[in-house]
Design a protein around this motif. Structure first.
Motif, PDB file in Angstrom:
ATOM      1  N   LEU A 169       0.813  -1.218   0.000  1.00 41.32           N
ATOM      2  CA  LEU A 169       0.000   0.000   0.000  1.00 41.32           C
ATOM      3  C   LEU A 169       0.842   1.262   0.000  1.00 41.32           C
ATOM      4  N   GLY A 170       2.147   1.115  -0.201  1.00 45.54           N
ATOM      5  CA  GLY A 170       3.033   2.263  -0.089  1.00 45.54           C
ATOM      6  C   GLY A 170       2.764   3.369  -1.076  1.00 45.54           C
ATOM      7  N   SER A 171       2.210   3.044  -2.252  1.00 41.49           N
ATOM      8  CA  SER A 171       1.979   4.079  -3.264  1.00 41.49           C
ATOM      9  C   SER A 171       0.524   4.534  -3.310  1.00 41.49           C
ATOM     10  N   THR A 172      -0.319   4.037  -2.394  1.00 47.06           N
ATOM     11  CA  THR A 172      -1.715   4.452  -2.390  1.00 47.06           C
ATOM     12  C   THR A 172      -1.858   5.836  -1.783  1.00 47.06           C
ATOM     13  N   ARG A 173      -2.966   6.461  -2.088  1.00 45.89           N
ATOM     14  CA  ARG A 173      -3.201   7.784  -1.516  1.00 45.89           C
ATOM     15  C   ARG A 173      -3.333   7.697   0.002  1.00 45.89           C
ATOM     16  N   VAL A 174      -3.986   6.646   0.489  1.00 44.27           N
ATOM     17  CA  VAL A 174      -4.127   6.454   1.930  1.00 44.27           C
ATOM     18  C   VAL A 174      -2.750   6.328   2.582  1.00 44.27           C
ATOM     19  N   GLY A 175      -1.900   5.481   2.011  1.00 38.64           N
ATOM     20  CA  GLY A 175      -0.591   5.253   2.594  1.00 38.64           C
ATOM     21  C   GLY A 175       0.290   6.477   2.587  1.00 38.64           C
ATOM     22  N   VAL A 341     -10.222   9.222  15.402  1.00 42.59           N
ATOM     23  CA  VAL A 341     -11.153  10.311  15.117  1.00 42.59           C
ATOM     24  C   VAL A 341     -10.411  11.534  14.589  1.00 42.59           C
ATOM     25  N   GLY A 342      -9.281  11.869  15.250  1.00 41.01           N
ATOM     26  CA  GLY A 342      -8.528  13.057  14.864  1.00 41.01           C
ATOM     27  C   GLY A 342      -7.961  13.003  13.465  1.00 41.01           C
ATOM     28  N   ALA A 343      -7.714  11.793  12.937  1.00 39.77           N
ATOM     29  CA  ALA A 343      -7.176  11.665  11.579  1.00 39.77           C
ATOM     30  C   ALA A 343      -8.254  11.313  10.564  1.00 39.77           C
ATOM     31  N   THR A 344      -9.257  10.555  10.966  1.00 39.67           N
ATOM     32  CA  THR A 344     -10.278  10.085  10.010  1.00 39.67           C
ATOM     33  C   THR A 344     -11.127  11.225   9.468  1.00 39.67           C
ATOM     34  N   PHE A 345     -11.622  12.081  10.327  1.00 38.88           N
ATOM     35  CA  PHE A 345     -12.514  13.151   9.869  1.00 38.88           C
ATOM     36  C   PHE A 345     -11.803  14.168   8.971  1.00 38.88           C
ATOM     37  N   PRO A 346     -10.573  14.603   9.305  1.00 39.89           N
ATOM     38  CA  PRO A 346      -9.870  15.469   8.343  1.00 39.89           C
ATOM     39  C   PRO A 346      -9.596  14.768   7.017  1.00 39.89           C
ATOM     40  N   ALA A 347      -9.262  13.466   7.053  1.00 45.46           N
ATOM     41  CA  ALA A 347      -9.030  12.732   5.803  1.00 45.46           C
ATOM     42  C   ALA A 347     -10.298  12.679   4.964  1.00 45.46           C
ATOM     43  N   LEU A 358     -10.932   6.053   7.269  1.00 43.41           N
ATOM     44  CA  LEU A 358     -10.739   5.267   8.488  1.00 43.41           C
ATOM     45  C   LEU A 358      -9.405   4.526   8.445  1.00 43.41           C
ATOM     46  N   GLY A 359      -8.990   4.093   7.244  1.00 42.99           N
ATOM     47  CA  GLY A 359      -7.677   3.477   7.108  1.00 42.99           C
ATOM     48  C   GLY A 359      -6.558   4.426   7.503  1.00 42.99           C
ATOM     49  N   VAL A 360      -6.686   5.700   7.121  1.00 37.04           N
ATOM     50  CA  VAL A 360      -5.704   6.705   7.537  1.00 37.04           C
ATOM     51  C   VAL A 360      -5.691   6.822   9.056  1.00 37.04           C
ATOM     52  N   GLY A 361      -6.876   6.843   9.663  1.00 32.75           N
ATOM     53  CA  GLY A 361      -6.954   6.953  11.110  1.00 32.75           C
ATOM     54  C   GLY A 361      -6.313   5.781  11.823  1.00 32.75           C
ATOM     55  N   ILE A 362      -6.546   4.562  11.325  1.00 27.57           N
ATOM     56  CA  ILE A 362      -5.935   3.378  11.935  1.00 27.57           C
ATOM     57  C   ILE A 362      -4.417   3.431  11.808  1.00 27.57           C
ATOM     58  N   LEU A 363      -3.931   3.848  10.651  1.00 26.95           N
ATOM     59  CA  LEU A 363      -2.482   3.952  10.460  1.00 26.95           C
ATOM     60  C   LEU A 363      -1.861   4.988  11.398  1.00 26.95           C
ATOM     61  N   MET A 364      -2.512   6.118  11.563  1.00 21.77           N
ATOM     62  CA  MET A 364      -1.976   7.170  12.423  1.00 21.77           C
ATOM     63  C   MET A 364      -1.973   6.775  13.893  1.00 21.77           C
ATOM     64  N   ASN A 365      -2.646   5.688  14.228  1.00 21.60           N
ATOM     65  CA  ASN A 365      -2.713   5.236  15.617  1.00 21.60           C
ATOM     66  C   ASN A 365      -1.518   4.387  16.020  1.00 21.60           C
ATOM     67  N   PRO A 405      -4.085  -6.059  11.244  1.00 16.20           N
ATOM     68  CA  PRO A 405      -5.285  -6.855  10.952  1.00 16.20           C
ATOM     69  C   PRO A 405      -6.419  -6.068  10.299  1.00 16.20           C
ATOM     70  N   PHE A 406      -6.502  -4.755  10.559  1.00 19.42           N
ATOM     71  CA  PHE A 406      -7.626  -3.974  10.046  1.00 19.42           C
ATOM     72  C   PHE A 406      -7.430  -3.491   8.617  1.00 19.42           C
ATOM     73  N   LEU A 407      -6.197  -3.207   8.239  1.00 15.28           N
ATOM     74  CA  LEU A 407      -5.955  -2.535   6.962  1.00 15.28           C
ATOM     75  C   LEU A 407      -6.466  -3.292   5.738  1.00 15.28           C
ATOM     76  N   PRO A 408      -6.313  -4.612   5.639  1.00 15.18           N
ATOM     77  CA  PRO A 408      -6.820  -5.292   4.439  1.00 15.18           C
ATOM     78  C   PRO A 408      -8.310  -5.081   4.194  1.00 15.18           C
ATOM     79  N   PHE A 409      -9.067  -4.819   5.259  1.00 12.49           N
ATOM     80  CA  PHE A 409     -10.508  -4.618   5.119  1.00 12.49           C
ATOM     81  C   PHE A 409     -10.881  -3.160   4.874  1.00 12.49           C
ATOM     82  N   LEU A 410      -9.911  -2.253   5.077  1.00 12.39           N
ATOM     83  CA  LEU A 410     -10.220  -0.825   5.003  1.00 12.39           C
ATOM     84  C   LEU A 410      -9.644  -0.141   3.779  1.00 12.39           C
ATOM     85  N   VAL A 411      -8.473  -0.565   3.336  1.00  8.14           N
ATOM     86  CA  VAL A 411      -7.761   0.186   2.293  1.00  8.14           C
ATOM     87  C   VAL A 411      -7.767  -0.593   0.990  1.00  8.14           C
TER      88      VAL A 411
END
Length: 440
Positions: A169-175, A341-347, A358-365, A405-411
């Motif tokens: 996922l390194g080249s994705t917009r989320v990543g 929350v702090g990363a998901t809503f701005p994303a 939400l994938g951005v938020g999980i990563l930032m955690n 564990p969460f990222l494959p289902f989110l991104v």
């Protein structure tokens, strides 16, 4: 007799390092097997060799294997690895990587710092009375609260790079958005931590704090105005005149001296190493990478596992009682809710679909070694007691492990027409099997 005792202490230190390296490799492989970043295995190795697990066995094995006389040597060795890691971390934070979708990066960075910072201060009010006295002295509430807010706000961007690389996922917009936002956010968090540590070192006195801030400002000016151009000239001359073989030694010495300077000022030596990495020239990268980055990363890779055992020796899950487990539940909830929350809503505000946001938020955690560094700073300055330190290490461990564990289902892979934020490819090398240093 004294000489023999000294020789035995040195031999014990060497045996301890060998044990740490072997256990670290075993648990690192176990972490990879369950698709976790290496730092999860390394944190678990430190905890396993400490009083939380090994110390529970008959024979007081932790104190026998890691005797009190050997621990100062282990701590000094671990600090060298830590400072070199902080230098490389600063060097990796190339401001040019933040170009591109600046609005998105700024929004996610701001949200992922402000929300957990505010929630951390609120949580500090709830746990302060239980942990207000450290080593017989009262901790100033605002130092404690600001420190806890910063500990909640940090993101370990090298861990993100490894997770993204492993998931393709390194080249994705989320990543790339999460990675760039984590880089910017961590710079801000380190600056805030320097201020709070100045307050702690000054003992709450306005005069002492003002002196620390004044010297810190002078240090930053000297680093930017004098050291940065001198480093550029020195690097160019050594590369041009056949001194390239000595370049890594010279740069390492500079990072350690910079750490010494910040120690004299009254702030932690990690800031000196980090700042030296920030001002280090990044070009010509093709020459500097094999001559400086790889050797210093290699030393850090060898020594950083010792840092995890030094940390693990201060973690004792058995000391936690009923109220501490409530504190763990509270702080873990604050850490996850604040970051997600702090990363998901701005994303989402910048245009990402809810699932990607939400994938951005999980990563930032994810927090990793970056959080452990901050926690050890708080422990050394007596802002944290042993029980809260243990609680926060468990928070760092869980928030680091939860992303995979969460990222494959989110991104999902982005459409070709979505332009990603410029990636930070060099960071991904911090934890590959063929690279010198694992991601933290």
């Amino acid at each position: 007799m004294t000489s023999h005792h000294g020789d035995m202490v040195q031999a014990t230190v060497l045996a301890d390092i060998a044990l740490v390296l072997v256990v670290g490799v075993v648990l690192l492989r176990a972490a990879r097997f369950v698709r976790q970043p290496a730092v999860v295995g390394e944190i678990l190795a430190g905890i396993a060799l400490g009083p939380s697990l090994l110390g529970l066995l008959p024979g007081d094995l932790t104190d026998r294997i890691f005797p009190v006389e050997a621990r100062p040597f282990l701590s000094a060795i671990s600090q060298i690895g830590l400072l070199l890691f902080m230098f490389v971390l600063g060097w990796e934070l190339d401001p040019r990587h933040l170009r591109g979708s600046k609005r998105a990066v700024a929004a996610v960075s701001a949200g992922s710092i402000i929300v957990p910072f505010a929630l951390g201060i609120a949580a500090a009010a709830a746990v302060y009375q239980q942990h207000a006295t450290v080593a017989g002295k009262q901790v100033d509430f605002w130092v404690f609260a600001l420190y806890l807010g910063i500990a909640m706000s940090v993101t370990a961007f090298p861990v993100l790079a490894r997770i993204l690389a492993d998931g393709g996922l390194g080249s994705t917009r989320v990543g790339t958005l999460a990675l760039a936002s984590a880089a910017l956010g961590d710079v801000i968090a380190w600056c805030l931590l320097a201020i709070v540590m100045g307050l702690a070192a000054a003992g709450g006195g306005a005069g002492g704090f003002a002196a620390i801030i004044g010297w810190s400002v002078a240090y930053v000016i000297v680093m930017g105005v004098l050291v940065r151009p001198l480093l550029g000239k020195l690097t160019a001359q050594l590369l041009r005149r056949g001194g390239a073989a000595q370049l890594a030694s010279v740069i390492a010495a500079g990072a350690l001296l910079s750490s010494y300077a910040t120690s004299l000022i009254g702030i932690h030596p990690i800031f000196g190493a980090f700042a030296f990495g920030i001002v280090m020239p990044r070009q010509p990268w093709r020459e500097l990478e094999p001559l400086v980055q790889r050797p210093l990363q290699g030393v850090a890779r060898l020594l950083l596992p010792v840092y995890f055992i030094v940390t693990g020796l201060s973690v004792n899950v058995g000391d936690l009682h009923g109220r501490d487990w409530l504190d763990l539940a509270l702080l873990l909830t604050v850490a996850c809710v604040g970051k997600v929350v702090g990363a998901t809503f701005p994303a989402k505000w910048t245009g990402l679909p809810w699932r990607d946001a939400l994938g951005v938020g999980i990563l930032m955690n994810t927090r990793g070694l970056t959080e452990l560094i901050i926690l050890n700073v708080g422990l050394s300055l007596k802002v944290l007691d042993g029980r809260l330190f243990t609680v926060m290490v468990l928070v760092a461990l869980f928030t680091t492990a939860i992303a995979g564990p969460f990222l494959p289902f989110l991104v999902k892979k982005p459409q070709a027409d979505i332009a990603p934020v410029p990636a930070m490819p060099r960071t991904e090398h911090l934890e590959s099997d063929n690279a010198p240093v694992p991601s933290r």
